[in-house]
Design a protein around this motif. Structure first.
Motif, PDB file in Angstrom:
ATOM      1  N   ARG A  94      11.653   5.307   0.399  1.00 55.96           N
ATOM      2  CA  ARG A  94      10.380   5.012  -0.223  1.00 55.96           C
ATOM      3  C   ARG A  94       9.343   6.001   0.263  1.00 55.96           C
ATOM      4  N   THR A  95       8.682   6.609  -0.638  1.00 53.56           N
ATOM      5  CA  THR A  95       7.613   7.522  -0.287  1.00 53.56           C
ATOM      6  C   THR A  95       6.299   6.822  -0.548  1.00 53.56           C
ATOM      7  N   VAL A  96       5.579   6.644   0.498  1.00 53.79           N
ATOM      8  CA  VAL A  96       4.312   5.958   0.384  1.00 53.79           C
ATOM      9  C   VAL A  96       3.220   6.995   0.206  1.00 53.79           C
ATOM     10  N   SER A  97       2.514   6.845  -0.833  1.00 51.54           N
ATOM     11  CA  SER A  97       1.453   7.809  -1.088  1.00 51.54           C
ATOM     12  C   SER A  97       0.347   7.639  -0.075  1.00 51.54           C
ATOM     13  N   ILE A  98      -0.499   8.613  -0.044  1.00 57.11           N
ATOM     14  CA  ILE A  98      -1.483   8.672   1.033  1.00 57.11           C
ATOM     15  C   ILE A  98      -2.361   7.433   1.059  1.00 57.11           C
ATOM     16  N   GLY A  99      -2.859   7.101  -0.058  1.00 59.08           N
ATOM     17  CA  GLY A  99      -3.781   5.989  -0.088  1.00 59.08           C
ATOM     18  C   GLY A  99      -3.102   4.644  -0.073  1.00 59.08           C
ATOM     19  N   GLU A 100      -1.832   4.712  -0.114  1.00 56.19           N
ATOM     20  CA  GLU A 100      -1.112   3.457  -0.272  1.00 56.19           C
ATOM     21  C   GLU A 100      -0.843   2.838   1.075  1.00 56.19           C
ATOM     22  N   LYS A 101      -1.153   1.605   1.205  1.00 65.16           N
ATOM     23  CA  LYS A 101      -0.965   0.960   2.494  1.00 65.16           C
ATOM     24  C   LYS A 101      -0.119  -0.286   2.369  1.00 65.16           C
ATOM     25  N   ARG A 158     -14.337   2.523 -10.962  1.00 68.91           N
ATOM     26  CA  ARG A 158     -14.714   1.547 -11.982  1.00 68.91           C
ATOM     27  C   ARG A 158     -16.220   1.363 -12.050  1.00 68.91           C
ATOM     28  N   LYS A 159     -16.775   1.282 -10.854  1.00 67.40           N
ATOM     29  CA  LYS A 159     -18.214   1.057 -10.802  1.00 67.40           C
ATOM     30  C   LYS A 159     -18.975   2.317 -11.212  1.00 67.40           C
ATOM     31  N   VAL A 160     -18.457   3.439 -10.764  1.00 68.78           N
ATOM     32  CA  VAL A 160     -19.172   4.693 -11.000  1.00 68.78           C
ATOM     33  C   VAL A 160     -19.118   5.093 -12.463  1.00 68.78           C
ATOM     34  N   TYR A 161     -17.950   5.059 -12.995  1.00 63.80           N
ATOM     35  CA  TYR A 161     -17.782   5.566 -14.356  1.00 63.80           C
ATOM     36  C   TYR A 161     -17.852   4.455 -15.402  1.00 63.80           C
ATOM     37  N   GLY A 162     -17.547   3.301 -14.959  1.00 61.32           N
ATOM     38  CA  GLY A 162     -17.554   2.228 -15.930  1.00 61.32           C
ATOM     39  C   GLY A 162     -16.290   2.209 -16.772  1.00 61.32           C
ATOM     40  N   MET A 163     -16.157   1.165 -17.458  1.00 65.79           N
ATOM     41  CA  MET A 163     -14.967   1.014 -18.282  1.00 65.79           C
ATOM     42  C   MET A 163     -14.926   2.050 -19.409  1.00 65.79           C
ATOM     43  N   GLU A 164     -16.071   2.491 -19.822  1.00 65.27           N
ATOM     44  CA  GLU A 164     -16.095   3.419 -20.958  1.00 65.27           C
ATOM     45  C   GLU A 164     -15.426   4.741 -20.602  1.00 65.27           C
ATOM     46  N   ARG A 221      -7.201   3.547 -12.061  1.00 63.33           N
ATOM     47  CA  ARG A 221      -6.669   3.232 -13.374  1.00 63.33           C
ATOM     48  C   ARG A 221      -5.506   2.265 -13.261  1.00 63.33           C
ATOM     49  N   TRP A 222      -4.822   2.399 -12.215  1.00 67.18           N
ATOM     50  CA  TRP A 222      -3.668   1.520 -12.026  1.00 67.18           C
ATOM     51  C   TRP A 222      -4.022   0.274 -11.234  1.00 67.18           C
ATOM     52  N   LYS A 223      -5.262   0.117 -11.038  1.00 64.75           N
ATOM     53  CA  LYS A 223      -5.739  -1.044 -10.276  1.00 64.75           C
ATOM     54  C   LYS A 223      -5.201  -1.009  -8.849  1.00 64.75           C
ATOM     55  N   LYS A 224      -5.114   0.157  -8.382  1.00 63.80           N
ATOM     56  CA  LYS A 224      -4.703   0.320  -6.992  1.00 63.80           C
ATOM     57  C   LYS A 224      -5.929   0.678  -6.167  1.00 63.80           C
TER      58      LYS A 224
END
Length: 486
Positions: free
Chosen positions: A414-421, A460-466, A476-479
């Motif tokens: 399993r390769t855990v990506s950097i941000g993935e905890k 999400r907050k910065v760019y918004g859903m649009e 985007r992946w809700k990660k």
DNA sequence: TCTGCCGGGAG
DNA sequence: CTCCCGGCAGA
């Protein structure tokens, strides 16, 4: 799509049956609802060829087709409308999939993988076997296996191969007579297995099937000899020689032609027979029956005796009752004892080993070249039988090798990506647990330690859903957001 | 209620 | 592996 699956099934000759015996572990495969992968890794490799690549192509096309349909929906960025359409589309997909015999696949369980045709890797069996309560499952699975793993046209060979624990098996007293008779028959012929090529009614048999027949022999006790002979009645029997199956195997390259995915699988059919097993046994060797119940090292000279012992002592059944459902068979194994050094031999038969720590009963690998038929299924099918000449080999050899094979077949790095905890995937746990069952920290230990929410605004907050397409992938992946980390 | 993101399903 | 999403839990 539906028709595709139908075509696949018919072309292969088996339906969901093969799916149940996908012994590949690892989430992706077990979860994979596509028939092809199952057949590639399952039993089919021994029986069919050519169909698999074809099906892969079809699946690939299918995936692409679905993907292309979805792309426009993703593009418009409108969540509500898009979502609705998306859901409709998803439902449609599901409906279609339901026609593709996926349900059975999803239920496929590693613990249900049996070495029925001796081709399946993985070290699952001893997990189940340890638990006496699982025995009914085991037997049922055997039955299922018998009924499903083979194409219809090939089931003829299984007419007598009701390997599962026979509920209506004759009492053990009769079994001894059967054993005797079978042994006599066996001794008259050189080896029952020699007959396989010549007696094959039709096409050459893949080794796996021949193997099944051999297994069946132990219960049919008719023409194929009986591997479960009773040493107390025969001092030096001419043991039927399993290794001859190897010759059978070689005679039919079809059996060994496996595709890439089943390389580890196709290795198995001859696992039992790799060694030039000596047909002649030393006169000093005697087969005994050893109780495998944990902490019970009872060794008896007769199968009926050991069965009675297990039945009465461990299974708690009435001693005067001759009824036997055959379950005792799971709890004893034949051992070959060098009568010259009986004591020493028995001391090496410690039923437990560090790598197989677990609830009773623990089945050590077969230490004999005439293993009990059911033990062949359980242990032998997952590992190369220890060299029959190396009687002094550690009893853990089988399991060790099994674990290696298991890892080799699944190889989850399993390769855990950097941000993935997140924690390691469950499948990784499973693998590690097999090797280090005692030192694995509980997965629960880290549960509940949810990563505290960061203060930074996320995509999400910065760019918004649009402007969702401007989000970082993780968002985007809700990660966990990778762009605005804390 | 909004938001972040874990866990897991689908392909 | 990527992509997606249900749903939990903190803000």
């Amino acid at each position: 799509m539906e028709s595709k699956y139908i075509v696949e099934k018919s072309s292969v000759g088996t339906g969901a049956g093969g799916a149940d015996f996908n012994c590949r572990t690892g989430r992706s495969v077990l979860r994979d609802t596509r028939v092809p992968s199952v057949e590639k890794t399952g039993s089919m490799s021994a029986y069919t060829n050519g169909a698999v690549p074809y099906k892969n192509v079809m699946d690939g096309g299918l995936a692409a087709e679905i993907k292309s349909e979805r792309t426009p929906l993703k593009g418009n960025g409108l969540s509500l409308g898009g979502r609705l359409l998306h859901d409709v589309e998803k439902n449609g997909l599901l409906d279609q999939k339901d026609t593709g015999s996926t349900g059975i696949l999803k239920r496929a369980s590693p613990t249900h993988c049996l070495g029925v045709n001796g081709q399946l890797p993985g070290g699952f069996m001893h997990l189940d076997i340890r638990n006496p309560g699982k025995q009914p499952d085991l037997t049922n699975n055997f039955r299922v296996a018998q009924g499903q793993i083979l194409p219809q046209t090939e089931r003829y060979s299984l007419s007598s191969s009701h390997i599962p624990v026979p509920r209506n098996r004759k009492p053990s007293g009769h079994a001894d007579k059967e054993v005797m008779a079978a042994t006599v028959l066996t001794s008259l012929s050189t080896s029952p297995l020699v007959h396989y090529p010549s007696s094959a009614p039709t096409a050459p048999k893949p080794a796996g099937r021949a193997w099944k027949e051999v297994l069946s022999a132990s219960y049919s006790s008719s023409t194929s000899g009986n591997w479960s002979w009773d040493a107390s009645d025969h001092s030096v029997p001419s043991t039927p020689s399993p290794p001859l199956l190897n010759d059978t195997n070689k005679s039919f390259p079809l059996s060994s032609q496996g595709d890439d995915g089943s390389e580890d699988v196709t290795e198995s059919p001859h696992f039992m027979f790799e060694d030039p097993i000596p047909r002649k046994r030393k006169n000093s060797m005697k087969v005994m029956f050893k109780c495998l119940w944990k902490n019970c090292e009872k060794v008896l000279s007769t199968s009926s005796g050991i069965q009675r012992h297990i039945r009465t002592i461990h299974l708690g059944r009435s001693s005067d009752s001759d009824y036997s459902d055959g379950e005792e068979d799971f709890y004893y194994s034949e051992i070959e004892v060098n009568m010259d050094s009986l004591t020493e031999g028995l001391s090496n038969l410690t039923p437990t080993s560090p790598t197989t720590a677990g609830p009773p009963p623990i089945f050590p690998p077969p230490l004999t070249d005439v293993p009990h038929s059911k033990h062949i299924n359980m242990n032998g099918s997952q590992c190369h039988a220890p060299s029959l000449l190396s009687q002094s080999a550690p009893s853990t050899l089988c399991h060790i090798r099994t674990d290696h094979a298991y890892q080799g077949a699944t190889t989850h790095v399993r390769t855990v990506s950097i941000g993935e905890k997140r924690q390691p995937a469950p499948s990784s746990h499973a693998i590690v647990n097999k090797n280090h069952p005692l030192i694995m920290p509980s997965p629960k230990s880290t549960q509940g330690a949810r990563k505290p929410r960061g203060e930074a605004k996320k995509c999400r907050k910065v760019y918004g859903m649009e402007k969702r397409d401007m989000w970082c992938t993780a968002c985007r992946w809700k990660k966990a957001c990778q762009r605005f980390t804390d």
